[in-house]
Design a protein around this motif. Structure first.
Motif, PDB file in Angstrom:
ATOM      1  N   VAL A  80      18.923  75.754  35.873  1.00 50.38           N
ATOM      2  CA  VAL A  80      17.890  76.460  36.630  1.00 50.38           C
ATOM      3  C   VAL A  80      17.238  77.523  35.737  1.00 50.38           C
ATOM      4  O   VAL A  80      16.015  77.610  35.649  1.00 50.38           O
ATOM      5  N   ILE A  81      18.073  78.283  35.056  1.00 52.56           N
ATOM      6  CA  ILE A  81      17.538  79.313  34.166  1.00 52.56           C
ATOM      7  C   ILE A  81      16.647  78.686  33.094  1.00 52.56           C
ATOM      8  O   ILE A  81      15.527  79.124  32.842  1.00 52.56           O
ATOM      9  N   TRP A  82      17.168  77.619  32.500  1.00 52.66           N
ATOM     10  CA  TRP A  82      16.452  76.946  31.425  1.00 52.66           C
ATOM     11  C   TRP A  82      15.085  76.474  31.909  1.00 52.66           C
ATOM     12  O   TRP A  82      14.053  76.734  31.300  1.00 52.66           O
ATOM     13  N   VAL A  83      15.120  75.758  33.026  1.00 54.10           N
ATOM     14  CA  VAL A  83      13.902  75.162  33.550  1.00 54.10           C
ATOM     15  C   VAL A  83      12.882  76.247  33.896  1.00 54.10           C
ATOM     16  O   VAL A  83      11.702  76.135  33.566  1.00 54.10           O
ATOM     17  N   VAL A  84      13.356  77.307  34.508  1.00 52.71           N
ATOM     18  CA  VAL A  84      12.425  78.350  34.922  1.00 52.71           C
ATOM     19  C   VAL A  84      11.754  78.985  33.698  1.00 52.71           C
ATOM     20  O   VAL A  84      10.530  79.053  33.612  1.00 52.71           O
ATOM     21  N   VAL A  85      12.550  79.360  32.717  1.00 51.10           N
ATOM     22  CA  VAL A  85      11.974  80.011  31.534  1.00 51.10           C
ATOM     23  C   VAL A  85      11.053  79.066  30.771  1.00 51.10           C
ATOM     24  O   VAL A  85       9.905  79.375  30.466  1.00 51.10           O
ATOM     25  N   TYR A  86      11.574  77.878  30.485  1.00 47.01           N
ATOM     26  CA  TYR A  86      10.811  76.957  29.655  1.00 47.01           C
ATOM     27  C   TYR A  86       9.567  76.442  30.377  1.00 47.01           C
ATOM     28  O   TYR A  86       8.456  76.463  29.842  1.00 47.01           O
ATOM     29  N   VAL A  87       9.752  75.983  31.580  1.00 49.41           N
ATOM     30  CA  VAL A  87       8.637  75.370  32.298  1.00 49.41           C
ATOM     31  C   VAL A  87       7.552  76.399  32.598  1.00 49.41           C
ATOM     32  O   VAL A  87       6.360  76.122  32.414  1.00 49.41           O
ATOM     33  N   VAL A  88       7.973  77.569  33.026  1.00 48.95           N
ATOM     34  CA  VAL A  88       6.959  78.572  33.368  1.00 48.95           C
ATOM     35  C   VAL A  88       6.143  78.947  32.133  1.00 48.95           C
ATOM     36  O   VAL A  88       4.910  78.963  32.157  1.00 48.95           O
ATOM     37  N   SER A  89       6.815  79.159  31.011  1.00 43.68           N
ATOM     38  CA  SER A  89       6.071  79.572  29.823  1.00 43.68           C
ATOM     39  C   SER A  89       5.179  78.448  29.301  1.00 43.68           C
ATOM     40  O   SER A  89       4.010  78.669  28.960  1.00 43.68           O
ATOM     41  N   SER A  90       5.720  77.221  29.269  1.00 44.64           N
ATOM     42  CA  SER A  90       4.905  76.117  28.759  1.00 44.64           C
ATOM     43  C   SER A  90       3.727  75.820  29.674  1.00 44.64           C
ATOM     44  O   SER A  90       2.607  75.564  29.211  1.00 44.64           O
ATOM     45  N   SER A  91       3.982  75.836  30.977  1.00 43.62           N
ATOM     46  CA  SER A  91       2.886  75.555  31.918  1.00 43.62           C
ATOM     47  C   SER A  91       1.795  76.598  31.771  1.00 43.62           C
ATOM     48  O   SER A  91       0.599  76.266  31.800  1.00 43.62           O
ATOM     49  N   ALA A  92       2.214  77.847  31.610  1.00 43.38           N
ATOM     50  CA  ALA A  92       1.221  78.907  31.450  1.00 43.38           C
ATOM     51  C   ALA A  92       0.365  78.621  30.221  1.00 43.38           C
ATOM     52  O   ALA A  92      -0.868  78.781  30.239  1.00 43.38           O
TER      53      ALA A  92
END
Lengths: 610, 605
Positions: free
Chosen positions: B153-165
């Protein structure tokens, strides 16, 4: 002691390349035999996937060069569509293979191979079960044969795909940036080699960890399996075991610590060489080169990046196949040894006449895998004629049950002969010979099949109905049968459904006894036929057996001498020998071992008779 | 554990359950929890930097003609960070290897403690047992699944949010493309999961039959029957019918599964990947509002972003799956014990009398009582025999006496007090018991006899007990005498005992202990007559002054009892001494004659 026989994982050993190839080739034979299409389908997939990887690299080079050079958009669009179309087609094939073709091919392979394996298992000598090494391998062979073959096939196709792709991509990378290509090759190979060393140390660790883990899981099991629940509630055993669990956990941590100290440096090196440097290092190099070298196009840069990435994990991946094939080879050899085993208990296919006499001449026997080669039977001589009722008596471990196994040809005597109507039983085909004898063993087993099938000991059709009912009646099972709603068609055991009929020990034993009555056996052997019954049931059962087998030859084994009294002749066994023989009255008159045993049992009954 | 029909997910409960599991890790190895989360955070940032941001930055920086030193320093920083993270992750891996066993031991400890405290009925009721006892006992490793899911969950939130942005900043349309797989998962995922579940259940059912057939061919238990009967025909038929059913199942589900998997693949490699290529090249070449570097970065990272976006859905689904399992674990750990150990209850006194008063007992789920209105009194030092047919309720009586169950009706009185008022452990310590289905443990012979750890001064006691039960000779032949491990479970040289020998070891437990009351349930079924005789003689000698209650089929043993109770259908139908009962000329007499007549007609010796 344990309900299920758990096979130990085979020991790891390294096979030479030649041996691996030979074994792989051997299993190919089975794929060809049962699912010839398997090889072609997986081959097509391997080539298709290799093309998919190569196109992936080349297409990106084209795309970015085109973007950088400002090629007409429509032209690019056509290329993209063509690329998409290939992907779509390949994926369709791939999913069809994975979800539709392979599951069915696996089943065909399973059915064919299991059929062969079971046929073989059935013809194995009983002694194979006593040889722990053979038996362990035999379990693995039967469990793994077909799934191994299937997995091997898939691994082979993947391996092939890796080789084609690696060479092709390596070639492409060489033309674009040979330094990267060579550096990558050197680094990853070095990483793989170091990994081999690491694997070796890990293997030593697992050897040391195995007994520790086994102990932990054993203690864990003790607490949740119902078998031990009652004992655990007594005295301090639970606390004792829990302490052991805690101590073993500390041992496990100590062991992990020792190895961690040894492997950390190597693991770090391998990690840097095979992961950080080839991946991040090469990326950094390419970016710097792209920045510094204006001649390098974006397409080249992009293609090099993609190629590097793909190559990086493909070489890493290939390393794992070496160990995989070694493991496959290991299992294949187990299957081979098993399938190529020649049963020792054999004989000519020829007709047997009806039993007139059975004679044992100087029969001695020791179990093939007994540690000290101790002889369980020594120089047994006896003769049984048609229609006689014979009892074998003696203490636990006197060799009575072993003798029965010899009579059934589950084993052949180490010395001496068993003669059927004067002919050595080894000259007959064992199954044909066994058809004349019905045996009820002490450790009888009821199958998860219908009552009728269990009684017939095989296929049942409506024509057998009367026979089965009659046999059950002779085994005093009629009352119980009446209480089972589904009657003869009821499924026994709860293996498959909750509605299955669970029988008590005594009832199961009666089913086993009924088997002996369901066929026109000429000789019936009963090994402690009433051990699970209470006294009254025992008495009734023995009466019933004797009545129903009046015409037949019967051999009884029993601890309870009251049962054996009815015999025409009693053989008293002690230490693997016949020490006394005669009718009950004769033996009592002789006042030997039998009489002593009799007295001990009778004393309590007699002493208190009012 | 997956339930057939998914109920609506209760997120609060899911969250609470997963945290409950994390609590175990926190209490047993807090470092594992903290380090795992820290390293996940670091590696999520690393993935974003080196996987997406790096290329994006480098190419654009070049095109914007930033100073070379700035570019190189930035690159250097990123690579330094990558190096640091990868070393840190490795260290955490090692740390976890060393500390995970503590977590497992902690959870196992909780489970083991509870498993001994709950009443025996929990093991004998199959529904309760399958769901709670077995399932939870097997999986102390589940805590790590929870931990890893949280890390995801932590991984996905950090990575996905930053990449999507990042890609949204180039053009939000790319983000829309990257979201398609997630949307499709949400829309058809449920149907696919149900299909997958049905498929799996169906195959598992058939495979069970297949596996059974396989076992009958390789287990030693079946080997003799397989050779001597034609049961193999039945088993072959079952193999073929299972394969036929499985093929049918593949035909029914295979194409549907293929459709779903293909759908997801097409979405990834055609719609998302090729779609973003078309969009990016179109924007770069035709509209010309996109830099070449952006175009490059987007095409290179879009599939990984889309894949991780889709994974968000999976992670929450997994947390919910954990939650179902944790529900079972909690129910077991929090299960209210029906026969509890009450710490401040008085210890059980030296027994003078043991009285059963109108005792009745019905097993759960049964209609007919196993025991019905049983009343009897046993005084110190008496020898009591309990006889009767199989299924008459004799073994149930033993279980009630030991308080493995509590009676449904009536009560058990020790010196006139209800036994429930005494501390459970001290009450059970009064009894030495040999069960019909006795079990040996894979520990040393001596520990099996003592049922605890061995102290130095115990050896003589164990030796004496083994001698009395008649198995000392056998034990002497073992490689380490009484310290030899039982079974080959852990030791190649472990002792393998025959049924009779194992029974004697379990009987030796009685001789080694000093319990006031001895309970024996068919203690001699696996022994031959001479051994049986000797065993009884030794037992009565060793238990002089102690109370003995024994169950036996063989009435010869009952003759030496002070009192005999004959059970039938859960009731006492006759009682008295052997002589009295014979005089009554009732059921006991009938049983006696059936057994004894063969011996008594004849007095030749």
């Amino acid at each position: 002691m344990s309900a299920k026989q758990e096979a130990r994982k085979p020991k790891k050993e390294r096979h030479s390349a030649g041996r691996v190839i030979k074994n792989v080739w051997y299993m190919f034979g089975y794929t060809f035999k049962y699912t010839p299409g398997y090889i072609w389908v997986t081959l097509v997939e391997a080539v298709g996937r290799a093309i998919y990887h190569i196109i992936g690299v080349l297409f990106l080079k084209y795309l970015f060069d085109a973007v950088e050079n400002g090629v007409e958009f429509l032209t690019i669009l056509w290329y993209i569509i063509a690329f998409a179309a290939y992907n779509a087609l390949f994926e369709l094939f791939n999913k069809w293979m994975l979800e539709v073709y392979l599951p069915r091919a696996d089943l065909a392979l399973h059915e064919g191979m299991q059929n062969e394996l079971y046929e073989k298992a059935r013809s194995l000598d009983q002694s194979c079960y006593d040889d722990p090494t053979f038996y362990n391998d035999f379990i693995w062979a039967i469990r793994e044969a077909d799934s191994r073959t299937a997995r091997m096939q898939v691994d082979l196709s993947l391996f092939l795909n890796r080789i084609i792709s690696t060479f092709a991509i390596f070639g492409v990378l060489m033309t674009m940036d040979w330094i990267v290509a060579v550096a990558l090759l050197v680094l990853v190979t070095a990483g793989v080699l170091i990994n081999l060393l690491l694997n070796k140390i890990n293997y030593w660790q697992s050897l040391e960890m195995n007994p520790i883990n086994r102990k932990l899981s054993y203690i864990g099991r003790i607490f949740y399996l119902p078998d031990h629940a009652k004992e655990l509630r007594q005295r301090e055993i639970a606390a004792h075991l829990r302490r052991q669990y805690a101590e073993t956990t500390e041992e496990k941590i100590d062991c992990a610590m020792r190895y961690a100290k040894r492997t950390f440096g190597i693991a770090l090196l391998s990690h840097l060489l095979s992961n950080v440097l080839p991946y991040s290092g090469v990326t950094a190099y390419l970016i710097v080169r792209y920045i510094l070298d204006p001649a390098l196009s974006l397409g080249d840069f992009s293609a090099s990046m993609t190629a590097t990435l793909k190559l990086f994990w493909m070489i890493n991946d290939m390393g794992t196949y070496l160990t995989k094939f070694n493991e496959h080879s290991l299992y294949v050899e187990k299957v081979r040894t098993f399938l190529e085993y020649e049963p020792k208990i054999t004989g000519e296919e020829r007709g047997l006449e009806e039993l007139r006499s059975l004679r044992l001449c100087n029969v001695s026997f020791s179990y093939p895998f007994a540690k000290d080669g101790e002889r369980v039977l020594k120089g047994i001589d006896l003769e049984i004629r048609q229609g006689e009722k014979i009892a074998f008596v003696g203490y636990n471990g006197a060799g009575k049950t072993t003798l029965i196994k010899l009579l059934m040809r589950l084993y052949d005597p180490s010395e001496g002969q068993i003669l059927y109507n004067g002919e050595d039983i080894r000259s007959y085909e064992p199954n044909a010979y066994r058809k004349h004898i019905g045996a009820v063993f002490q450790d009888y087993k009821v199958f998860a099949a219908t009552v009728a099938e269990n009684v017939m000991g095989g296929d049942y059709s409506d024509a057998d109905r009367e026979t089965v009912i009659e046999a059950l009646r002779a085994a005093s099972f009629a009352d119980k049968l009446a209480s089972i709603p589904a009657g003869l068609d009821a499924q026994l055991t709860r293996e498959f459904s909750k509605d299955g009929v669970g029988l008590s020990g005594g009832e199961s034993q009666k089913i086993a006894i009924a088997r002996a009555f369901a066929h026109p056996y000429e000789l019936i052997i009963m090994d402690e036929p009433s051990s699970a019954l209470d006294p009254i049931a025992e008495y009734e059962l023995n009466q019933s057996i004797l009545q129903n087998a009046a015409e037949k030859t019967v051999i009884f084994i029993s601890h309870r001498l009251s049962t054996t009294r009815m015999a025409d002749r009693i053989y008293m066994f002690d230490g693997g020998q016949i020490v006394e023989c005669g009718s009950h009255d004769e033996l009592i008159a002789r006042n030997g071992k039998y009489a002593e045993m009799w007295r001990v049992q009778a004393k309590n009954y007699r002493g208190c008779e009012s | 554990m997956a339930k057939d029909e998914k109920k609506k997910i209760d997120w609060k409960r899911t969250w609470k359950n997963n945290c409950y599991m994390l609590g175990f890790i926190w209490r047993s190895a807090p470092g594992v929890l903290i380090l795992t989360f820290v390293s996940t955070l670091l590696s999520a940032v690393e993935s974003f930097l080196s996987g997406t941001y790096l290329l994006f930055y480098a190419i654009n920086a070049l095109q914007e003609q930033r100073p070379l030193t700035e570019i190189l320093i930035t690159l250097g920083c990123i690579f330094g960070y990558v190096l640091f993270t990868s070393i840190f992750t490795l260290i955490v891996d090692y740390y976890r290897q060393l500390h995970n066993p503590r977590v497992e031991a902690y959870i196992q400890g909780l489970f083991q403690k509870k498993a001994v405290e709950v009443e025996l009925a929990c093991f004998e009721r199959s529904d309760f047992y399958d769901t709670y006892v077995r399932a939870t006992g097997e999986a102390s490793g589940r805590a790590f699944t929870v931990l890893n899911n949280f890390a995801d969950v932590i991984w996905v939130v950090v990575y996905v949010v930053s990449s999507s942005a990042l890609i949204a900043s180039i053009d939000p349309l790319f983000l829309v493309l990257a979201l398609i797989p997630l949307l499709v998962t949400v829309i058809v995922g449920k149907r696919r999961n149900r299909l997958q579940y049905e498929y799996r259940v169906r195959r598992r059912e058939i495979n069970r039959q297949k596996d059974y057939v396989q076992r009958t061919f390789y287990l030693t238990d079946f080997s003799k029957e397989m050779r001597l009967t034609e049961m193999w025909r039945v088993m072959f038929r079952r193999l073929h019918s299972s394969v036929r059913d499985l093929k049918e199942t593949v035909r029914k589900y295979g194409y549907k599964m293929m459709f779903f998997r293909y759908l997801f693949d097409i979405i990834f490699c055609v719609i998302v990947y090729c779609g973003s290529m078309i969009l990016a090249t179109f924007k770069t070449l035709v509209i010309k509002d996109m830099l070449v570097g952006d175009c490059f970065a987007v095409i290179n990272s879009i599939t990984s972003i889309a894949g991780n976006l889709r994974y968000v859905g999976d992670v929450f689904f997994k947390l919910d799956e954990n939650s179902l399992y944790i529900d079972d674990l909690r129910s077991f750990l929090e299960y209210e014990i029906k026969i509890p150990e009450i710490e401040d209850a008085p210890p059980a006194p030296v027994p003078e009398t043991l009285t059963l008063s109108h005792l009745g007992f019905t097993y759960e789920g049964q209609n007919t009582p196993a025991l019905y209105n049983v009343s009897l009194t046993v005084r110190k030092g008496e020898r009591i025999a309990i006889v009767g047919h199989n299924g008459a309720g004799k073994s149930t009586l033993i279980k009630l006496l030991m308080r493995l169950y509590d009676p449904s009706e009536g009560e058990i009185l020790l010196n006139g007090e209800n036994v429930k008022t005494y501390r459970l452990s001290s009450y059970r310590a009064l009894f030495g018991c040999v069960f019909q289905d006795y079990r040996l443990f894979a520990t040393s012979v001596a520990e099996n006899v003592l049922l605890r750890g061995v102290r130095e001064d115990d050896r003589a006691r164990v030796q004496d007990a083994l001698e009395r039960s008649g198995v000392a000779q056998k034990v002497a032949t073992l490689s380490h005498g009484m310290d030899t491990a039982v079974t080959k479970e852990f030791d190649e040289e472990g002792a393998v005992f025959s049924g009779g020998e194992a029974q004697k070891i379990s009987i030796a437990r009685i001789f080694a202990g000093e319990q006031e009351i001895i309970l024996m349930d068919e203690p001699t079924s696996a022994l031959d007559p001479i051994a049986e005789q000797e065993m009884y003689r030794n037992m009565f000698a060793a238990c002089e002054g102690r109370t003995v209650i024994f169950i036996s089929h063989r009435l010869s043993a009952a003759t030496v009892a002070d009192r005999v109770y004959l059970f039938e259908h859960g009731r006492i139908v006759e009682e008295g001494t052997h002589t009295e009962l014979l005089a009554q000329n009732g059921k006991y007499t009938d049983m006696w004659h059936k057994q004894a007549d063969n011996y008594t007609e004849e007095v030749t010796a």
